[in-house]
Design an enzyme around this catalytic site. Structure first.
Site, short mmCIF file in Angstrom:
data_model
loop_
_atom_site.label_atom_id
_atom_site.label_comp_id
_atom_site.label_asym_id
_atom_site.label_seq_id
_atom_site.Cartn_x
_atom_site.Cartn_y
_atom_site.Cartn_z
N THR A 153 18.56 -5.79 10.50
CA THR A 153 19.08 -6.04 9.19
C THR A 153 19.37 -4.46 8.58
OG1 THR A 153 17.75 -7.90 9.02
CG2 THR A 153 18.50 -7.13 7.09
N TYR A 210 3.84 -3.24 17.68
CA TYR A 210 4.62 -4.02 16.63
C TYR A 210 4.83 -5.38 17.27
CZ TYR A 210 8.33 -5.09 13.31
OH TYR A 210 9.07 -5.65 12.38
N TYR A 250 -3.14 -21.62 11.47
CA TYR A 250 -3.43 -22.04 10.21
C TYR A 250 -2.68 -23.33 9.99
CZ TYR A 250 -6.69 -18.66 8.38
OH TYR A 250 -7.74 -17.99 7.95
N ASN A 294 0.81 -1.34 0.03
CA ASN A 294 -0.13 -0.09 0.20
C ASN A 294 0.85 1.42 -0.02
OD1 ASN A 294 0.86 0.03 2.65
ND2 ASN A 294 -0.97 0.24 3.60
#
Ligand code: UDP
Length: 328
Positions: A185, A155, A169, A42
């Site tokens: 990173t 977060y 799932y 987005n």
């Protein structure tokens, strides 16, 4: 129309957050390895500039969409890589609700897509799920020390929820899932102003400004070069482990040591200035990568000096071109 078997066509990967820092490096690697790639973003924290070089490339498609909305794709999909999320502390402090929504609703939609397409799913999780860790270095079996109502909670808890949903799932629907816990990173395509320590120190040093060390600089982090990290994540997706795997570089620095290293590497004349430590800033962080080494045969290959050199070249160009065009 029945799905053509994957053996008779190119593999298809969907990368949510595909215009982000890590998402876009992943897209590049997948295209190199022969996948067709659909990047969804987005553009809240991602940028078209990160994928501009892929304009017109066969096998690449970009969809501008918020992944908290239903994801409709009229094609077979083999892999879903769920990378969408603000990921730098100042971004998620600025966008706490979007961060919670993409970690919860966005993960739900991405898992739903994987289930519907019988695709394999990988969640980009984070070392933040360990919070301010009481175990050092962090192993995957450590459950963490997170303040759910603190400023970083949006977060940390979104990613913890995302891990729980991914396992649900897997267990309930039999979706083939993978979870990577990404440690700090760095590399090209980080935003100059994303507030994380590497772009902050590099942009300060390259302009001979003072480097802003938060607190007394004794807190530690360890930095992995982006291409090392993406290789580890690719191997994880192709492995058969549904349990979380840490990917990161175990070489640990205090932030004061790191500031000095950046000054050395850039040849800057900068001094160091100390600023207040943000709330709940983890005091120490270093991945235990035994699991990645054993299961994936992976460990980082790019030394900090080489990674910094590539990143410095990228930031130098960015700063120089934005100052020439009058942008800050
Ligand atoms: N940090 C700093 N100066 C800055 C930005 C960050 O000293 O200008 C520190 C921050 O307090 C933290 C570490 O660097 O201890 C890494 O911060 P970052 O925002 O990169 O990510 P985090 O690891 O905290 O998620």
């Amino acid at each position: 129309m029945p799905k053509k078997p994957a053996s008779r066509r190119s593999l298809v990967s969907v990368v949510t957050g595909g215009a982000g820092f890590l998402g876009s490096h992943l897209v590049d690697l997948l295209l190199e390895r022969g996948h067709k790639v659909i990047a969804i973003d987005n553009l809240v924290t991602g940028s078209i500039g990160n994928i501009a070089h892929l304009g017109g490339v066969r096998g690449f498609k970009f969809i501008q969409q918020d992944v908290t909305e239903f994801i409709f794709l009229d094609m077979p999909v083999d892999f879903v890589w769920h990378f969408a999320s603000p990921a730098s502390p100042i971004d998620y402090l600025d966008l706490p609700i979007q961060t919670l929504k993409v970690g919860s609703l966005g993960t739900h939609k991405a898992l739903g897509l994987a289930k519907h397409k019988a695709a394999r799913f990988l969640l980009a999780s984070t070392s933040e799920i360990y919070g301010d860790p009481l175990v050092h270095p962090q192993t995957e079996d450590y459950w963490g020390n997170v303040n759910p109502i603190g400023l970083r909670g949006c977060y940390d808890e979104a990613k913890r929820f995302a891990e729980a949903l991914t396992m649900a799932y897997h267990r309930e629907h039999g979706v083939e899932t993978r979870i990577v816990r990404i440690f700090n990173t760095y590399g090209p395509r980080m935003r100059l102003n994303d507030g994380r320590v590497v772009p902050a120190f590099l942009s300060q040093a390259l302009q001979n400004k003072r480097l802003t060390v938060f607190g007394d600089g004794s807190q530690t982090r360890s930095f992995c070069y982006c291409l090392d990290l993406i290789e580890g994540i690719y191997r994880l997706m192709m492995s058969n482990t549904p349990y979380p795997v840490n990917i990161g570089n175990p070489q640990e620095f205090t932030m004061l040591e790191f500031a000095r290293e950046v000054i050395r590497a850039t040849g800057a004349r900068s001094k160091i200035v100390f600023k207040p430590l943000p709330e709940d800033d983890p005091k120490q962080r270093r991945p235990d990568i035994t699991r990645a080494r054993t299961l994936l045969g992976w460990s980082p290959a790019i030394p900090l000096s080489d990674g910094l050199e590539k990143t410095i070249a990228y930031f130098r160009k960015k700063i120089f071109s934005s100052s020439k065009s009058g942008r800050s």
